[in-house]
Motif scaffolding. Structure first.
Motif, mmCIF file in Angstrom:
data_model
loop_
_atom_site.group_PDB
_atom_site.id
_atom_site.type_symbol
_atom_site.label_atom_id
_atom_site.label_comp_id
_atom_site.label_asym_id
_atom_site.label_seq_id
_atom_site.Cartn_x
_atom_site.Cartn_y
_atom_site.Cartn_z
ATOM 1 N N THR A 1 112.705 -27.664 0.556
ATOM 2 C CA THR A 1 113.513 -27.482 2.022
ATOM 3 C C THR A 1 112.744 -26.717 2.877
ATOM 4 N N LYS A 2 111.544 -26.173 2.379
ATOM 5 C CA LYS A 2 110.749 -25.210 3.493
ATOM 6 C C LYS A 2 109.563 -25.473 3.161
ATOM 7 N N LEU A 3 109.000 -26.696 3.281
ATOM 8 C CA LEU A 3 107.408 -26.907 2.745
ATOM 9 C C LEU A 3 106.559 -26.436 3.998
ATOM 10 N N SER A 4 107.166 -26.346 5.200
ATOM 11 C CA SER A 4 106.038 -25.820 6.144
ATOM 12 C C SER A 4 106.249 -24.141 6.556
ATOM 13 N N ASP A 5 107.059 -23.622 5.688
ATOM 14 C CA ASP A 5 107.064 -22.163 5.543
ATOM 15 C C ASP A 5 106.000 -21.421 4.880
ATOM 16 N N VAL A 6 105.029 -20.725 5.513
ATOM 17 C CA VAL A 6 103.875 -20.216 5.104
ATOM 18 C C VAL A 6 104.139 -19.186 4.311
ATOM 19 N N LYS A 7 105.016 -18.320 4.716
ATOM 20 C CA LYS A 7 105.295 -17.004 3.822
ATOM 21 C C LYS A 7 106.246 -17.389 2.554
ATOM 22 N N LEU A 8 107.180 -18.355 2.615
ATOM 23 C CA LEU A 8 107.843 -18.674 1.455
ATOM 24 C C LEU A 8 106.822 -19.348 0.430
ATOM 25 N N ASN A 9 105.899 -20.081 0.888
ATOM 26 C CA ASN A 9 104.813 -20.806 -0.068
ATOM 27 C C ASN A 9 103.889 -20.053 -0.776
ATOM 28 N N PHE A 10 103.430 -18.612 0.086
ATOM 29 C CA PHE A 10 102.333 -17.869 -0.291
ATOM 30 C C PHE A 10 103.214 -17.131 -1.482
ATOM 31 N N ASN A 11 104.558 -16.586 -1.294
ATOM 32 C CA ASN A 11 105.034 -15.825 -2.153
ATOM 33 C C ASN A 11 105.547 -16.561 -3.474
ATOM 34 N N LEU A 12 105.785 -17.795 -3.270
ATOM 35 C CA LEU A 12 106.270 -18.681 -4.460
ATOM 36 C C LEU A 12 104.769 -18.947 -5.248
ATOM 37 N N GLY A 13 103.729 -18.888 -4.632
ATOM 38 C CA GLY A 13 102.190 -18.933 -5.004
ATOM 39 C C GLY A 13 102.002 -17.642 -6.120
ATOM 40 N N ARG A 14 102.392 -16.459 -5.304
ATOM 41 C CA ARG A 14 102.207 -15.101 -5.994
ATOM 42 C C ARG A 14 102.987 -15.001 -7.140
ATOM 43 N N SER A 15 104.391 -15.558 -6.958
ATOM 44 C CA SER A 15 105.362 -15.387 -8.124
ATOM 45 C C SER A 15 104.989 -16.036 -9.096
ATOM 46 N N ALA A 16 104.381 -17.506 -8.952
ATOM 47 C CA ALA A 16 103.952 -18.197 -10.057
ATOM 48 C C ALA A 16 102.725 -17.702 -10.848
ATOM 49 N N TYR A 17 101.860 -17.176 -10.035
ATOM 50 C CA TYR A 17 100.628 -16.743 -10.695
ATOM 51 C C TYR A 17 101.125 -15.374 -11.278
ATOM 52 N N GLU A 18 101.930 -14.371 -11.106
ATOM 53 C CA GLU A 18 102.219 -13.395 -11.800
ATOM 54 C C GLU A 18 102.811 -13.906 -13.176
ATOM 55 N N ALA B 1 101.224 -22.222 -8.778
ATOM 56 C CA ALA B 1 100.725 -21.495 -7.828
ATOM 57 C C ALA B 1 99.532 -21.797 -7.171
ATOM 58 N N LEU B 2 98.502 -22.919 -7.588
ATOM 59 C CA LEU B 2 97.690 -23.505 -7.149
ATOM 60 C C LEU B 2 98.129 -24.240 -5.879
ATOM 61 N N ALA B 3 99.152 -25.009 -6.140
ATOM 62 C CA ALA B 3 99.581 -26.078 -5.283
ATOM 63 C C ALA B 3 100.315 -25.373 -3.924
ATOM 64 N N ALA B 4 100.865 -24.155 -4.716
ATOM 65 C CA ALA B 4 101.595 -23.592 -3.449
ATOM 66 C C ALA B 4 100.512 -22.852 -2.252
ATOM 67 N N PHE B 5 99.386 -22.369 -2.836
ATOM 68 C CA PHE B 5 98.377 -21.763 -2.082
ATOM 69 C C PHE B 5 97.656 -22.780 -1.306
ATOM 70 N N GLU B 6 97.419 -24.268 -1.981
ATOM 71 C CA GLU B 6 96.959 -24.980 -0.953
ATOM 72 C C GLU B 6 97.919 -25.717 0.178
ATOM 73 N N ARG B 7 99.091 -25.613 -0.278
ATOM 74 C CA ARG B 7 100.069 -25.705 1.092
ATOM 75 C C ARG B 7 99.971 -24.717 2.310
ATOM 76 N N VAL B 8 99.809 -23.486 1.698
ATOM 77 C CA VAL B 8 99.452 -22.381 2.848
ATOM 78 C C VAL B 8 98.009 -22.790 3.497
ATOM 79 N N GLU B 9 97.125 -23.019 2.888
ATOM 80 C CA GLU B 9 95.881 -23.338 3.265
ATOM 81 C C GLU B 9 95.863 -24.367 4.386
ATOM 82 N N MET B 10 96.625 -25.301 4.231
ATOM 83 C CA MET B 10 97.000 -26.727 5.214
ATOM 84 C C MET B 10 97.527 -26.272 6.327
#
Length: 431
Positions: A48-65, A72-81
């Protein structure tokens, strides 16, 4: 009709409220480092928030941990775009590549971040450790180099006095006039790092630095420096410790001027993901090589504490306080023994994917111990320095840099008071 509209909109409003409630709960869990809970909650929201940089970064960090590295990689790639200037995201992406054993991809991204000259020194050291792990997994050590080439204008090469004259007793004497000049300036920093343990353990780091400044006219002030700094690095969770040993030489004009040996234990502690303390102690012994300067030989003691705050994924600020004591080996030179205190601050912002800016300021107070019979006082100096620089990426490993610096020293013995400004324009290349 209105009734039907209300009945239609009510579920949508309830759904929106539920999304915001879940988002708030996810952020609370993330801040509390409850990554398992934050991962589950962010996973429910990201579609629901694919364009939310903060949400995607935090999702990536949570997935990594929590070990969900593909997510995590998919989330970080969305942030980079969405935000190509986000250096923190690039680091997390590189770490994720490493955990997925995609070593070549990890090395490429780590090197890309390492090529930014505005990267904090402690972050640079952490990347070096990761690159040692990456190359260690590929059965090789890691080496990289940074080269600077600058054109410099210096308004006061010889540190000519602010005043036209100075007094000794009732007699006035002329001071040295300021001499301005242009110079070519080059420096090379070569680093080799070899991993000797598991992830988060030991590494051996060898660093060689060389510097050359060649003035157009004032050749007596030409400078050549070379230093070798091997160190042992240990990293574990929130701590990074390093023991550095240094050997260096300084040449002025065509004469070998100074040799020194030092050791420097250094410790970095991460209070949070964005706030770090950095402390080091340095002991250095100096040996001046010309007979006329032999009474300048001294022991140098330095203690430093820095607090670094990552303000955003593309900016940071750091404040440092330094105390220095220098004591002569022997002799009667009155301009050797001193106590010094420095306070400086730096702000760095990667403005866009191409441009970055840096602002630096420092206040320094130095007081000498020995009384001067000529000036009938002890020497007391106060210095202020401010600088600003702008860098622009030309290629992935090549940057253009322009920097201006102003420095003023006021001394109670006014022959030592001066002001100068420098302007440098050049290129920074990483290999």
């Amino acid at each position: 009709m209105k009734k039907y509209i209300v009945l239609l909109l009510l579920p949508l409003c309830m759904f929106a409220l539920e999304i915001e409630r879940t988002y708030s709960d996810a952020m609370d869990a993330y801040k509390a480092k409850d990554y398992q809970n934050s991962y589950e909650l962010f996973s429910k929201l990201y579609l629901t928030k694919l364009s939310d940089v903060k949400l995607n970064f935090n999702l990536g960090r949570s997935a990594y941990e929590t070990g969900h590295y593909e997510i995590a990689l998919a989330a970080f790639e969305r942030v980079e775009m969405l935000d190509a200037t986000n250096l923190r995201n690039k680091l997390e992406k590189a770490r994720t590549y490493f955990m997925l054993k995609m070593y070549e991809d990890a090395e490429i991204v780590f090197k890309e971040v390492l090529g930014n000259p505005m990267l904090p020194k402690n972050v640079r050291s952490n990347i070096e450790l990761y690159l040692a792990k990456v190359t260690g997994a590929q059965k090789k050590s890691f080496t990289y180099a940074t080269m600077n080439l600058d054109w410099v204008y210096d308004s006061n090469v010889n540190y000519g006095s602010l005043d036209d004259s100075y007094n000794i007793g009732t007699t006035s004497y002329p001071t040295t006039d300021e001499k301005s000049d242009r110079a070519l300036q080059a420096s090379v920093d070569l680093v080799n790092i070899y991993d000797i343990g598991e992830v988060g353990a030991y590494a051996i780091k060898n660093r060689i630095s060389a510097y050359l400044k060649d003035y157009q006219k004032e050749n007596d002030y030409d400078t050549q420096y070379i230093g070798y700094m091997p160190s042992l690095v240990y990293k574990y969770t929130k701590y990074t410790a390093e023991m550095v040993v240094g050997l260096d030489t300084l040449t002025l004009g065509k004469e070998l001027y100074l040799k020194s040996v030092y050791y420097m234990p250094r410790l970095e502690y991460a209070h949070t993901n964005t706030l770090r303390s950095i402390v080091y102690f340095k002991y250095q012994t100096k040996f001046f090589q010309q007979a006329a300067q032999s009474d300048l030989n001294a022991n140098h003691y330095e203690l430093s504490y820095s607090l670094q705050d990552v303000l955003s994924p593309r900016s940071y600020a750091q404040a440092t306080i330094i105390g220095i004591i220098e004591r002569k080996h022997k002799g009667s030179n009155i301009d050797v023994d001193y106590n010094e205190y420095k306070l400086n601050a730096i702000y760095v912002n990667q403005l866009t994917s191409t441009y970055g800016a840096e602002i630096y300021g420092e206040i320094r107070k130095r007081k000498y111990d020995d009384h001067s019979t000529i000036f009938d006082s002890t020497r007391d100096d106060t210095s202020e320095t401010i600088s600003a620089s702008l860098s622009a990426k030309i290629l992935q490993t090549l940057r253009f840099n322009v920097k201006t610096l102003y420095n003023r020293v006021d001394s109670n013995q006014n022959v030592f008071s001066y002001r100068k400004y420098t302007i440098s324009i050049g290129l920074v290349k990483t290999f």
